[in-house]
Design an enzyme around this catalytic site. Structure first.
Site, PDB file in Angstrom:
ATOM      1  N   THR A   1       0.830  -1.212   0.000  1.00 59.30           N
ATOM      2  CA  THR A   1       0.000   0.000   0.000  1.00 59.30           C
ATOM      3  C   THR A   1       0.863   1.261   0.000  1.00 59.30           C
ATOM      4  O   THR A   1       0.546   2.244  -0.684  1.00 59.30           O
ATOM      5  CB  THR A   1      -0.934   0.003   1.228  1.00 59.30           C
ATOM      6  OG1 THR A   1      -1.834  -1.101   1.124  1.00 59.30           O
ATOM      7  CG2 THR A   1      -1.730   1.292   1.313  1.00 59.30           C
TER       8      THR A   1
ATOM      9  N   SER B   1      47.421 -10.114  -2.173  1.00 59.70           N
ATOM     10  CA  SER B   1      47.714 -10.300  -0.754  1.00 59.70           C
ATOM     11  C   SER B   1      48.400  -9.065  -0.191  1.00 59.70           C
ATOM     12  O   SER B   1      49.148  -8.378  -0.883  1.00 59.70           O
ATOM     13  CB  SER B   1      48.615 -11.518  -0.546  1.00 59.70           C
ATOM     14  OG  SER B   1      49.005 -11.624   0.803  1.00 59.70           O
TER      15      SER B   1
END
Length: 467
Positions: free
Chosen positions: A101, A318
């Site tokens: 709604t 890394s």
């Protein structure tokens, strides 16, 4: 900043004149601060809501229920929204109570206030054009929201299949590029029989093509809509000819073959189409994730893994290990797949949770379907352009793996017999010698015979042994 007063069932509220939404949207904005993801982030859904409102305005006008001025103003406001305007005014959280709604009223209020401006009035002067009485005429949230949802899903499936076609073509190009790269096929992560890298990549293209077809099939499920059902499917508060009329107008507005359900009571409560589409999305995600797993395996190493292919280096891998490069693109696509698979459970439970004549949980279904599809579209385009297109093959390494693999004896079995093949395999395992070397050492085949057998074109398809 000037303000206007608006009222609803619960009383009056001040609304800034800078915004086009009204009091009911304001309350929803305050009540449902759940995800932080608002309707404004789903432009296809917003445009679909506007298409529904335009179609209903045209239907109501044709049935004599809406005058020319109101109809024209509503349609012009809708056209602006369909074109991309005022999307920042759709501020309701995607997950909210009320079966949608708040989304419906957000659309009604924005369209009404923009239409009022087009008519020469001020925002909030609803005596001239009203969000409920005019923009929402002959509708309920329970038929306008799911219809807009289905229109948006129909369009998003096109976007998703387009991204999949890009990915399919990327794999197909690599299949052609790698068609002569002989390598070892594997089952249960163990050496099996030879194949080409091109065959491996072509299988990925085929898998994606099959899933494109499944999505296109599922798309047909959302062609059926319940517009005209109003609250529960009985069509209360609408004209007897409205359902038929609005079906025609919706087809005109969208240019798509949407049809009215034969049983509007059933259509208003049934969310089975969403479950099926979600299931297809889960299928796609599962298979693409499997392909990404393969790409990570095939590129693993580079010294201690398979190292058959090289993925494009996208970033350092890394913060502590110099020189390390990770398969970050397949990894991110894996994670998207996990998210989509998890969303399928939410969609399933939301569908199951419906009660009687309405499923109030469509907002969470919509949020998860749109979110899954948006992520998949971006992930697949990323996988294509940042990974697949740049893959290269370590051709010599692939060939050496075949020549050193015990699995090569399977290809040689028709020529030297099962017993000889077994003995060669056993000795190769015990001594570390290659199958190729042992075949020649035992004079089971000549160099020319062996080279002919292990040609890629002779090992990757059925072959008449006596030819």
């Amino acid at each position: 900043m000037t303000k206007r007063m608006e009222h609803d069932l619960l009383g009056e509220r001040e609304i800034s004149n800078d915004v086009y939404y009204g009091v009911q949207t304001k309350r929803a904005q305050e009540n449902f601060n759940i995800t932080g993801v608002t309707l404004s982030q789903f432009p296809t859904f917003i445009a679909s809501l506007a298409k529904v409102k335009k179609a209903t305005a045209l239907a109501n006008f044709n049935l004599g229920l809406l005058d020319e001025h109101k109809k024209s103003a509503i349609c012009e406001a809708c056209d602006e929204i369909i074109g991309g305007a005022l999307h920042d005014q759709f501020v309701v959280d995607m997950i909210q109570g009320g079966a949608g709604t708040s989304v419906n009223m957000n659309a009604n209020e924005v369209i009404a206030n923009r239409a009022l401006e087009l008519l020469g009035h001020k925002k909030g002067e609803y005596q001239f054009l009203h969000p409920n009485n005019d923009v929402n005429k002959s509708q309920s949230t329970n038929d306008s929201y799911p219809t807009a949802f289905r229109i948006a899903l129909f369009e998003k499936i096109y976007e998703l299949t387009d991204s999949m076609k890009i990915m399919q073509k990327s794999f197909a190009r690599k299949a052609d590029e790698f068609k002569d790269v002989i390598k070892m096929g594997r089952t249960q992560l163990q050496d099996a029989v030879p194949m080409t890298l091109g065959q491996e990549f072509n299988s990925y293209a085929t898998m994606i093509g099959e899933d494109i077809q499944r999505l296109i099939e599922s798309q047909q499920l959302v062609r059926e809509m319940n517009l005209g059902a109003t609250a529960i499917g009985t069509g209360i508060c609408s004209h007897p000819d409205y359902a038929h009329e609005v079906e025609q107008r919706l087809q005109e507005v969208t240019g798509r073959p949407f049809v009215t359900a034969k049983d509007l009571i059933e259509a208003t409560q049934d969310t089975g189409a969403y479950v099926q589409i979600s299931g297809v999305l889960k299928r796609v995600a599962t298979k693409i994730s499997k392909i990404c797993n393969d790409l990570r395996l095939l590129s693993s190493g580079p010294r201690t893994g398979f190292n058959e292919i090289n993925l494009p280096a996208m970033q350092p891998g890394s913060s502590i290990m110099p020189g390390k490069v990770n398969p970050v693109i397949p990894e991110v696509v894996n994670q998207v797949a996990f998210q989509v698979i998890g969303a399928d459970v939410t969609i399933t439970m939301a569908s199951e949770g419906g009660q009687l004549q309405l499923n109030v949980f469509e907002p969470v279904i919509a949020y998860n379907l749109f979110n899954s599809m948006n992520m998949m579209i971006k992930a697949f385009e990323t996988l294509s352009t940042k990974c697949i297109d740049g893959i290269t093959a370590n051709e010599e390494h692939c060939r050496n793996l075949v020549l050193n693999s015990i699995g090569l004896v399977t290809a040689l079995n028709p020529y030297i017999g099962y017993e000889n093949s077994t003995n060669v395999a056993k000795e190769a395992l015990e001594t570390g010698k290659s199958v190729y070397e042992l075949i020649l050492e035992k004079k089971l085949l000549t160099v020319d015979e062996l080279e002919d057998i292990i040609k890629p074109e002779n090992m990757i398809k059925p072959r008449c042994i006596n030819s």
